[in-house]
Structure formats: structure tokens, C-alpha cells
Scaffold this motif. Structure first.
Motif, short mmCIF file in Angstrom:
data_model
loop_
_atom_site.label_atom_id
_atom_site.label_comp_id
_atom_site.label_asym_id
_atom_site.label_seq_id
_atom_site.Cartn_x
_atom_site.Cartn_y
_atom_site.Cartn_z
N ARG A 1 8.73 -2.88 20.63
CA ARG A 1 7.86 -3.01 21.71
C ARG A 1 7.49 -1.53 22.07
O ARG A 1 8.08 -0.56 22.65
N ARG A 2 6.39 -1.28 21.95
CA ARG A 2 5.85 0.28 22.48
C ARG A 2 4.90 -0.07 23.51
O ARG A 2 3.84 -0.85 23.57
N ILE B 1 3.85 12.53 28.78
CA ILE B 1 4.25 11.22 28.19
C ILE B 1 2.80 10.33 28.21
O ILE B 1 2.40 10.20 29.05
N ARG B 2 2.78 9.79 26.88
CA ARG B 2 1.84 8.76 26.85
C ARG B 2 2.46 7.49 26.26
O ARG B 2 1.78 6.28 26.53
N PHE B 3 3.51 7.49 25.56
CA PHE B 3 3.90 6.03 24.93
C PHE B 3 5.43 6.25 25.34
O PHE B 3 6.06 7.05 25.25
N PHE C 1 11.55 7.63 30.83
CA PHE C 1 12.27 7.40 29.86
C PHE C 1 11.90 6.38 28.89
O PHE C 1 11.08 5.34 29.20
N GLY C 2 12.63 6.44 27.60
CA GLY C 2 12.28 5.27 26.61
C GLY C 2 13.70 5.13 25.87
O GLY C 2 14.69 5.61 26.11
N HIS D 1 7.39 9.05 22.35
CA HIS D 1 8.60 8.41 22.81
C HIS D 1 9.12 8.67 24.04
O HIS D 1 10.35 7.88 24.27
N ALA D 2 8.69 9.56 24.98
CA ALA D 2 9.46 9.81 26.30
C ALA D 2 10.63 10.57 26.24
O ALA D 2 11.06 10.77 24.99
#
Length: 319
Positions: free
Chosen positions: A17-18, A41-43, A159-160, A274-275
Motif C-alpha cells: 500500500r502506497r 515527503i510526498r508518499f 513516517f512510513g 518513502h518518508a
């Protein structure tokens, strides 16, 4: 000849999941513009119910083994850096070991939050240098989405989840880990921490951070430790081909590069995609840059990170 730990292969893994900033803004009081302006951060990728730190770490390890052309059975050490283990015990590294079909090897976790991969790298390098191991998997893997307060827009957007791994192999020659320096200063616990734990609250807890103070410490500590590590290797910033930094915030990356008078184009940046994946961010960014051809054999790399504790460190690597 000097026995060194050489990076024989790299690998990474991301949850299926993105999540874009726009999607996040549907449930969090934020916006794409607000997040990009402050963090870059974008995704980010968010683990699903069947995805854990252990499964992501295993997938990253398999990719690193394939990259190195080394069979899992030839690994005699697994050091896994994580702040979000699958269980309180046993170590998530042993779950990776079992998933890879390795019947017996040294396997343990290291907890140093975002600096965890640098700590794990130096532990593995020391064991290879003294002959305790010949081939090691060093992994950074996290599912930080499990410990975020999704009502705190100042932290949850940062965060990711993900994992990165390398295979270290003992070789003689000029390539490998040339120098490393680690630090910790526990006086700053209240600036970046999780408000729970088995021996205090009996709960997992949620991440808490005072971002402005963390930013100030990060820029100073990271630029200083990179200089320290380069000096230990007898090198200077002008010798560096690539900086592979912890992907916390685009502004931290820019400010640190400026302090060392390094051009921005020599800094590997994946935070936009990716954050902040904590201990996974350095090996994840390394794998991206190796696979897209930017990092090549013979290049001089500086790996660096800072995390809660505070902990921080850097390593100089001839790839």
C-alpha cells in the motif's frame, strides 16, 4: 592485506500500500502543500495486516542475497535493527533466520531507532573483523505505522514502513567499511520517544516528538559525526562520491550537506517517496541508488543517521 567487511549485495522491500499526501489528508487534518513544504515527503508505504517488520525484513534479505549471489545457508550472522519488532521476544532476526531456512547462525536485534542500521553495521563489521563471522545479513526494518498517533498531524505524516538489507562479506583489499563512529546521549529522551513499553506501561505506546528541537540537534550532530568518520578514514568531504543519509526530512538533508559544503546532487534522497522509515531508511536508500546505477563499485560512501535517544553515527564505505 586488511580483512574488511565488503557490501556484497543490497536489497529492500516496501509494503504493497502506497499512500499519497492527498490520501492521508482525507483522514488527517493536513494537506499535500503543508507536508511537502515542511518535510519534502510526498508518499509513504503503510503495512497491511499480513505485513510485519519480520516479513518485510525477510523480503529485503532475500533481495540482498540474490544481489550478492550468496545462498542463505552461507550466512553465519544476522543483525536486525528495529524499534518495531514483531514480538517483545524472541528477536525478529530469528524469525528472519527461520523464514530463510537457515538452521543455525548468530541472530539478534539491535535497538537504536533511526540510527539502528549504523549500530548494526558496526556490530557486524566488528564480528567479521575479529573472525567471529564471514558473511552477515545486516537489516533495518520497521513498521512505524503501528506506533503512530494518527490524530497527531505533526508526527503521523512523517513516517512510513519498509525494510532494507545488505550482505556483508569478509574480503581482503581496499573496498569495504573503512571507518565508523557512533554516539548516544540519553539526556534528550523527551524530545523523541515512544510513551509506552513492557516494563513501564505494559503497552506498546505511541511516538512523541518535539520536531524543532530534534531538527536542531540533527543538523549539528550529523555534520559533526560525518567529519569525525572521514577523519578516522584519513579522508575529507572532497573525497566523498555519495552521502546516503537517514531519510528524516528534506530540510535536514539540505542543511547537513551545506554544513559539509557538499553539493545536493551528491546526496541520495528517497524521503519524498518513502518518508521516514527509521532504521530501514539508510539501507533502503542505498539499495535504490545501487539499483538505479548512481552508486557504482569503487565509489566512496558516507552513511549517516540520527534517532531517538539521541543516538547517531556515520560509516565510511568504499563500495
Amino acid at each position: 592485506m586488511t580483512r574488511r567487511s565488503v557490501i556484497a549485495g543490497t536489497g529492500s522491500a516496501l509494503p504493497a500500500r502506497r499512500v499519497s499526501n492527498a490520501e492521508l489528508a482525507e483522514t488527517v487534518d493536513t494537506s499535500d502543500e503543508w507536508i511537502v513544504e515542511r518535510t519534502g515527503i510526498r508518499f509513504r508505504h503503510i503495512a497491511g495486516p499480513e505485513e510485519t517488520t519480520g516479513t518485510l525484513a525477510t523480503d529485503a534479505a532475500k533481495a540482498a542475497l540474490a544481489s550478492a549471489g550468496i545462498a542463505a545457508a552461507d550466512i553465519d550472522l544476522i543483525v536486525l535493527a528495529t524499534a518495531t519488532p514483531d514480538q517483545t521476544f524472541p528477536a525478529t532476526a530469528t524469525r528472519v533466520q527461520a523464514a530463510l531456512g537457515i538452521n543455525d547462525c548468530v541472530a539478534f536485534d539491535v535497538a537504536a531507532v533511526c540510527s539502528g542500521f549504523l549500530y548494526a553495521l558496526q556490530v557486524a563489521d566488528s564480528m567479521i573483523a575479529n573472525g567471529a563471522a564471514n558473511r552477515a545479513l545486516v537489516i533495518g526494518a520497521e513498521t512505524f505505522s503501528r506506533i503512530l498517533d494518527w490524530e497527531d498531524r505533526a508526527t503521523c505524516v512523517l513516517f512510513g514502513d519498509g525494510a532494507g538489507a545488505i550482505v556483508l562479506e569478509a574480503r581482503e583489499g581496499e573496498a569495504g567499511i573503512l571507518a565508523a563512529k557512533l554516539h548516544a546521549d540519553g539526556r534528550h529522551n523527551e524530545l523523541l520517544y515512544v510513551d509506552g513499553g513492557p516494563s513501564t506501561t505494559g503497552t506498546v505506546g505511541k511516538l512523541r516528538m518535539r520536531g524543532r528541537e530534534v531538527f536542531r540537534h540533527a543538523v549539528t550532530n550529523l555534520s559533526d559525526v560525518m567529519r569525525e568518520s572521514l577523519a578516522l578514514a584519513g579522508l575529507g568531504p572532497e573525497d566523498v562520491d555519495w552521502v546516503v543519509p537517514h531519510q528524516a526530512n528534506a530540510r535536514i538533508l539540505d542543511a547537513t550537506a551545506r554544513k559539509l559544503s557538499l553539493p545536493a546532487e551528491r546526496v541520495i534522497v528517497t524521503v519524498d517517496q518513502h518518508a521516514n522509515t527509521s532504521a530501514a531508511s539508510v539501507p533502503l536508500a542505498l539499495d535504490v541508488a545501487v539499483r538505479d546505477g548512481r552508486i557504482r563499485r569503487g565509489d566512496l560512501l558516507v552513511l549517516e543517521a540520527m534517532g531517538g535517544g539521541f543516538t547517531w553515527g556515520a560509516a565510511i564505505v568504499r563500495y
